[in-house]
Scaffold this motif. Structure first.
Motif, PDB file in Angstrom:
ATOM      1  N   LEU A 144      38.533  11.277   0.617  1.00  0.00           N
ATOM      2  CA  LEU A 144      39.120  12.581   0.923  1.00  0.00           C
ATOM      3  C   LEU A 144      38.122  13.556   1.522  1.00  0.00           C
ATOM      4  O   LEU A 144      38.506  14.679   1.878  1.00  0.00           O
ATOM      5  CB  LEU A 144      39.737  13.180  -0.355  1.00  0.00           C
ATOM      6  CG  LEU A 144      40.886  12.377  -0.961  1.00  0.00           C
ATOM      7  CD1 LEU A 144      41.365  13.022  -2.249  1.00  0.00           C
ATOM      8  CD2 LEU A 144      42.029  12.238   0.035  1.00  0.00           C
ATOM      9  N   ASP A 145      36.844  13.156   1.601  1.00  0.00           N
ATOM     10  CA  ASP A 145      35.844  14.032   2.207  1.00  0.00           C
ATOM     11  C   ASP A 145      35.759  13.833   3.719  1.00  0.00           C
ATOM     12  O   ASP A 145      35.071  14.576   4.405  1.00  0.00           O
ATOM     13  CB  ASP A 145      34.475  13.777   1.575  1.00  0.00           C
ATOM     14  CG  ASP A 145      34.036  12.323   1.752  1.00  0.00           C
ATOM     15  OD1 ASP A 145      34.908  11.427   1.725  1.00  0.00           O
ATOM     16  OD2 ASP A 145      32.823  12.092   1.920  1.00  0.00           O
ATOM     17  N   ARG A 146      36.453  12.825   4.246  1.00  0.00           N
ATOM     18  CA  ARG A 146      36.407  12.539   5.677  1.00  0.00           C
ATOM     19  C   ARG A 146      37.373  13.454   6.427  1.00  0.00           C
ATOM     20  O   ARG A 146      38.288  14.036   5.830  1.00  0.00           O
ATOM     21  CB  ARG A 146      36.780  11.078   5.931  1.00  0.00           C
ATOM     22  CG  ARG A 146      35.822  10.065   5.328  1.00  0.00           C
ATOM     23  CD  ARG A 146      36.261   8.645   5.655  1.00  0.00           C
ATOM     24  NE  ARG A 146      37.575   8.348   5.090  1.00  0.00           N
ATOM     25  CZ  ARG A 146      38.269   7.251   5.374  1.00  0.00           C
ATOM     26  NH1 ARG A 146      37.793   6.376   6.247  1.00  0.00           N
ATOM     27  NH2 ARG A 146      39.436   7.046   4.801  1.00  0.00           N
ATOM     28  N   PRO A 147      37.208  13.588   7.747  1.00  0.00           N
ATOM     29  CA  PRO A 147      38.162  14.374   8.553  1.00  0.00           C
ATOM     30  C   PRO A 147      39.577  13.823   8.415  1.00  0.00           C
ATOM     31  O   PRO A 147      39.785  12.628   8.165  1.00  0.00           O
ATOM     32  CB  PRO A 147      37.639  14.215   9.980  1.00  0.00           C
ATOM     33  CG  PRO A 147      36.189  13.893   9.816  1.00  0.00           C
ATOM     34  CD  PRO A 147      36.072  13.099   8.560  1.00  0.00           C
ATOM     35  N   LEU A 148      40.545  14.702   8.613  1.00  0.00           N
ATOM     36  CA  LEU A 148      41.942  14.341   8.394  1.00  0.00           C
ATOM     37  C   LEU A 148      42.395  13.205   9.311  1.00  0.00           C
ATOM     38  O   LEU A 148      43.153  12.319   8.895  1.00  0.00           O
ATOM     39  CB  LEU A 148      42.825  15.574   8.606  1.00  0.00           C
ATOM     40  CG  LEU A 148      44.188  15.574   7.910  1.00  0.00           C
ATOM     41  CD1 LEU A 148      44.009  15.478   6.401  1.00  0.00           C
ATOM     42  CD2 LEU A 148      44.964  16.825   8.273  1.00  0.00           C
ATOM     43  N   ALA A 149      41.918  13.206  10.542  1.00  0.00           N
ATOM     44  CA  ALA A 149      42.318  12.152  11.488  1.00  0.00           C
ATOM     45  C   ALA A 149      41.820  10.788  11.017  1.00  0.00           C
ATOM     46  O   ALA A 149      42.546   9.785  11.086  1.00  0.00           O
ATOM     47  CB  ALA A 149      41.773  12.462  12.879  1.00  0.00           C
ATOM     48  N   LEU A 150      40.575  10.744  10.517  1.00  0.00           N
ATOM     49  CA  LEU A 150      40.034   9.481  10.014  1.00  0.00           C
ATOM     50  C   LEU A 150      40.767   9.032   8.756  1.00  0.00           C
ATOM     51  O   LEU A 150      40.976   7.834   8.542  1.00  0.00           O
ATOM     52  CB  LEU A 150      38.535   9.630   9.738  1.00  0.00           C
ATOM     53  CG  LEU A 150      37.635   9.845  10.965  1.00  0.00           C
ATOM     54  CD1 LEU A 150      36.180   9.986  10.545  1.00  0.00           C
ATOM     55  CD2 LEU A 150      37.789   8.683  11.947  1.00  0.00           C
ATOM     56  N   GLN A 151      41.161   9.998   7.938  1.00  0.00           N
ATOM     57  CA  GLN A 151      41.928   9.650   6.746  1.00  0.00           C
ATOM     58  C   GLN A 151      43.266   9.016   7.135  1.00  0.00           C
ATOM     59  O   GLN A 151      43.702   8.042   6.525  1.00  0.00           O
ATOM     60  CB  GLN A 151      42.172  10.895   5.899  1.00  0.00           C
ATOM     61  CG  GLN A 151      40.933  11.464   5.229  1.00  0.00           C
ATOM     62  CD  GLN A 151      41.283  12.644   4.342  1.00  0.00           C
ATOM     63  OE1 GLN A 151      42.290  12.636   3.646  1.00  0.00           O
ATOM     64  NE2 GLN A 151      40.451  13.678   4.374  1.00  0.00           N
ATOM     65  N   PHE A 152      43.903   9.563   8.173  1.00  0.00           N
ATOM     66  CA  PHE A 152      45.190   9.017   8.604  1.00  0.00           C
ATOM     67  C   PHE A 152      45.023   7.611   9.173  1.00  0.00           C
ATOM     68  O   PHE A 152      45.842   6.718   8.891  1.00  0.00           O
ATOM     69  CB  PHE A 152      45.830   9.938   9.637  1.00  0.00           C
ATOM     70  CG  PHE A 152      47.131   9.419  10.185  1.00  0.00           C
ATOM     71  CD1 PHE A 152      48.250   9.342   9.382  1.00  0.00           C
ATOM     72  CD2 PHE A 152      47.218   8.997  11.511  1.00  0.00           C
ATOM     73  CE1 PHE A 152      49.455   8.857   9.882  1.00  0.00           C
ATOM     74  CE2 PHE A 152      48.415   8.520  12.014  1.00  0.00           C
ATOM     75  CZ  PHE A 152      49.533   8.453  11.201  1.00  0.00           C
ATOM     76  N   VAL A 177      46.881   4.326   7.704  1.00  0.00           N
ATOM     77  CA  VAL A 177      47.697   3.396   8.473  1.00  0.00           C
ATOM     78  C   VAL A 177      47.178   1.974   8.320  1.00  0.00           C
ATOM     79  O   VAL A 177      47.953   1.015   8.124  1.00  0.00           O
ATOM     80  CB  VAL A 177      47.731   3.810   9.953  1.00  0.00           C
ATOM     81  CG1 VAL A 177      48.428   2.749  10.803  1.00  0.00           C
ATOM     82  CG2 VAL A 177      48.426   5.155  10.115  1.00  0.00           C
ATOM     83  N   GLY A 178      45.853   1.815   8.401  1.00  0.00           N
ATOM     84  CA  GLY A 178      45.278   0.485   8.227  1.00  0.00           C
ATOM     85  C   GLY A 178      45.571  -0.093   6.861  1.00  0.00           C
ATOM     86  O   GLY A 178      45.889  -1.290   6.734  1.00  0.00           O
ATOM     87  N   ASP A 179      45.498   0.724   5.817  1.00  0.00           N
ATOM     88  CA  ASP A 179      45.795   0.245   4.468  1.00  0.00           C
ATOM     89  C   ASP A 179      47.248  -0.187   4.338  1.00  0.00           C
ATOM     90  O   ASP A 179      47.551  -1.226   3.730  1.00  0.00           O
ATOM     91  CB  ASP A 179      45.476   1.335   3.438  1.00  0.00           C
ATOM     92  CG  ASP A 179      43.982   1.565   3.268  1.00  0.00           C
ATOM     93  OD1 ASP A 179      43.208   0.652   3.614  1.00  0.00           O
ATOM     94  OD2 ASP A 179      43.592   2.649   2.800  1.00  0.00           O
ATOM     95  N   VAL A 180      48.151   0.608   4.912  1.00  0.00           N
ATOM     96  CA  VAL A 180      49.576   0.277   4.809  1.00  0.00           C
ATOM     97  C   VAL A 180      49.883  -1.033   5.506  1.00  0.00           C
ATOM     98  O   VAL A 180      50.607  -1.889   4.978  1.00  0.00           O
ATOM     99  CB  VAL A 180      50.437   1.419   5.390  1.00  0.00           C
ATOM    100  CG1 VAL A 180      51.893   0.990   5.517  1.00  0.00           C
ATOM    101  CG2 VAL A 180      50.337   2.660   4.514  1.00  0.00           C
TER     102      VAL A 180
END
Length: 358
Positions: A80-88, A92-95
């Protein structure tokens, strides 16, 4: 000179075949791209919902008494410390790899929990939609062919009740009357306690698994438990399906070709089911598909009242415990079901209606 027309005809047939294959492949590619784009939109919605809700997923894991060092370590571990775009992108990769995170409530992967609870909802909703279709379609046709009579008024009142009566209230009344009062059906849960764990969960559907295991006694017990909640769900779908069927039939019965068929002396039964009902089956596919998806999504209250271990009950428990991984995973599954059923409806629509293929 005599072989040129044959070769030209063969070439023309080959060109037509290649054009047809190319057209089908292009249609398939468009279908897959639209489906993928819709699913990515669903992922974006669930991701940003998880970021804007007033629930801190880190506090849900470490507790509100954790030190700042523990909090920051957990926050970094969860990404959760990463930028929002990287989190998304990571989400997506996890899903796509089947990783929906760990459930705080159960301590197990959310994907495993959903695979365990979703068949219960699928079983109840499937029986419910079968009841809704088998009763709602004939009722809608009967109401349309008897427009303005007391039968039509009665069916319209039943449809109005299906729209206005709260699901939890109808479930409680059903338990009080048919279970506690009359004893006609079994109570909450999927099976009686002493039957739990006997049948191996091959498909997760108790009716199917009990038949596969040749446990007819468990099959009838599971059906007894399923009958009341599925009937209540079926009543809500019946109301919508009957109302839409009646509307579609009234429109068709007013057409000139129906009047012409009656003037020619075609039997009334054939006029109704062949001339009037046959064209509306395509519209009913969409209605039934949406009703089925709504039952899968809207069974939360019924599952809560009947202690039904399905995805609705799982989602409710996750919301009460602020288990965001479970909430987002369940929401994603429900949204995916809507997308899948809509796409299946589109395919059936194209199969039954030749005009849609062009």
């Amino acid at each position: 000179m005599t072989f040129e027309p044959v070769e030209s005809a063969a070439e023309a047939r080959g060109d037509q075949l290649s054009d047809r294959v190319f057209g089908n492949l292009a249609a398939l590619a468009r279908f897959l791209l639209v489906t993928l784009g819709t699913f990515l939109g669903l992922l974006a919605i669930t991701f940003f919902i998880g970021r804007v809700v007033p629930i801190d997923p880190v506090l849900a894991v470490v507790g509100d008494r954790a030190s700042n060092e523990v909090y920051e370590a957990a926050r970094q571990a969860m990404g959760l410390d990463r930028p929002l775009a990287l989190q998304f992108i990571g989400y997506v990769g996890d899903v796509f790899t089947g990783n929906l995170g760990m459930s705080i409530s159960t301590g197990r992967p959310v994907a495993e929990d959903l695979a365990r609870v979703f068949p219960a909802t699928l079983e109840m909703a499937t029986i419910g939609i079968l009841i809704g279709v088998c009763l709602g379609v004939p009722m809608g046709v009967f109401a349309a062919t008897h427009q303005g009579t007391w039968i039509d008024q009665l069916i319209r009142v039943l449809g109005l009740l299906g729209y206005s009566v709260p699901a939890f209230w109808l479930g409680l009344v059903g338990l009080a009357v048919f279970y506690a009062g009359l004893g006609w059906v079994a109570g909450p849960g999927r099976v009686d306690i002493f039957y739990e764990g006997i049948v191996d969960p091959v498909t997760g559907l108790y009716l199917v698994d009990s038949l596969l295991a040749r446990e007819t006694e468990i099959f009838w017990n599971a059906l007894d438990h399923l009958l009341l909640p599925a009937s209540i769900l079926g009543f809500f779908s019946l109301a919508y399906i009957a109302r839409m069927t009646r509307s579609f039939m009234l429109d068709q019965l007013a057409q000139e070709y129906v009047t012409t068929a009656r003037v020619k002396g075609v039997p009334e039964r054939r006029v109704i089911w062949r001339h009037a009902f046959y064209p509306i089956r395509i519209q009913l596919i969409t209605v039934i598909g949406l009703s089925y998806a709504a039952l899968l999504e809207g069974s939360v209250m019924i599952e809560t009242v009947f202690s039904w271990p399905g995805i609705g009950n799982y989602l409710t428990s996750a919301l009460l415990t602020a288990d965001m991984n479970a909430v987002l995973g369940a929401t994603l599954v429900i949204g995916s079901v809507f997308i899948l059923i809509n796409k299946i409806s589109d395919v059936l629509y194209r199969i039954l209606d030749p005009r849609a293929r062009t």
